[in-house]
Design an enzyme around this catalytic site. Structure first.
Site: not given
Ligand code: MG
Ligand code: IPM
Length: 369
Positions: A227, A255
């Protein structure tokens, strides 16, 4: 030399972006005296349409028989495509997971690099970007939640779904070693990302990474909770060199890392096993919304082909030529729509920018290798 390349290209923007990567490879072949042979391999939605399976045994055998596989994209629109009404193990993504597992592709390298020229497309503030950033996400690719036991059942009248997250020390050690080895060739820093404050698998991860680190005294390493890492990636991405992490965390963080570079259309990836074989693919998906429009950015696929030249074929000079050609085209101001400078960016940028489509971008890069 002659090389056998398996090509997976039929879903979404796949055919468009792979065509440009082949164009660049063929140009490399011409210039440096190599011959690349391509063999189409069916995987994903196109394979479902043709055979009823997302990846047949025949396709696995064809991939194994290749020196490397270059992949464009697989899958379609998850809410509208009929492929997503099939049971999960028959959907396009199951083909990719099966290929990763069948070929033991445990090490996924996802470089996230901010090109000087693309600062204008980066969503972060100028003071955060600074001199830019350059990191490598090392994602474990054949274990964890993706490959654990899963089921959906009714327990006392309540539908209940279970996924399991398992890692053994050997799976962790081999990816950790890869991570430290890559760090040795870079800025010699590893950030190992886990959730050791909650998960047993992460506590084992941390222990094995610490043991592995002893074999690489020149590399500095730290542990970071996932996190916190998600936050640090937007707060100060410059701090990262190699991010070493498990399958699911790597999926998500890669991503995020790609977005801070300005476009997922720029990011290449390599999935490797213990041999020279590799599966090379752009980090982005099949982008069904823009498929067939001729506007997809082929650079991630072209850079994936460069990774193939480097990691599987040991053709460093040729890989450099491709990467430099990409840099030149960007420096000359050519952009696909996804990497246009944001409106708030300086006007100096805006004057020299030329918007191009997929094919033109491929032509421009091929002409500069
Ligand atoms: Mg992916
Ligand atoms: C990726 C993709 C895949 C993954 C999907 C398509 C199964 O998101 O390569 O990151 O989750 O690994």
């Amino acid at each position: 030399m002659e090389y056998q390349i398996g090509v997976i290209s039929w879903d979404g923007i796949g055919p468009e972006i792979v065509a440009e990567a082949k164009k660049v490879l063929d140009q490399i072949g011409e210039k440096y005296g190599h011959v690349f042979h391509y063999k189409e391999i069916l995987m994903g939605g196109c394979s479902i349409d043709a055979t009823g399976e997302p990846l047949t045994e025949e396709a696995v055998a064809a991939a194994k028989a290749s020196d490397a596989v270059l992949m464009g994209s697989i899958g379609g629109n998850t809410s509208t495509s009929p492929w997503y009404r099939l049971p999960p193990e028959k959907r396009p993504e199951a083909g990719l997971l099966k290929l990763r597992k069948s070929l033991n592709l445990f090490a996924n390298l996802r470089p996230a690099y901010l090109y000087e020229e693309l600062k204008g497309a980066c969503p972060l503030r100028e003071d955060i970007i600074g001199a830019g950033f350059d990191m490598m996400i090392m994602r474990e690719l054949t274990g964890g939640l993706y490959f654990g036991e899963r089921r959906t059942e009714e327990k006392d009248g309540v539908v209940t779904a279970t996924d399991t997250l398992t890692y053994n020390e050997n799976e962790i050690r081999r990816i950790a070693k890869r991570g430290f080895e890559i760090a040795m060739k870079r800025r010699k820093k590893v950030t190992s990302v886990d959730k050791a404050n909650v998960l047993d698998s992460s506590r084992l991860w941390r222990r094995v990474v610490e043991e592995t680190a002893k074999e690489y005294p020149e590399v500095s390493y730290e542990h970071m909770l996932v996190d916190n890492c998600a936050m640090q990636l937007v707060k100060d991405p410059k701090q990262f060199d190699v991010i070493l992490t498990e399958n699911m965390f790597g999926d998500i963080l890669s991503d995020e890392a790609s977005m801070v570079t300005g476009s997922i259309g720029m990011l290449s990836s390599a999935s490797l096993n213990d041999t020279k074989f590799g599966l090379y693919e752009p980090s982005g998906g099949s982008a069904p919304d823009i498929a067939g429009k001729g506007i997809a950015n082929p650079i991630a696929t072209i850079l994936s082909a460069a990774m193939m030249l480097r990691y599987t074929f040991d053709l460093d000079k040729e890989a450099d030529a491709v990467e430099n050609a990409v840099k030149r085209v960007l420096a000359e101001g050519y952009r696909t729509v996804d990497i246009l400078p944001q409106e708030s960016a300086g006007t100096k940028d805006a004057q020299t920018i030329v918007q191009v489509g997929t094919k033109q971008m491929g032509d421009l890069i091929a002409a500069r290798v």
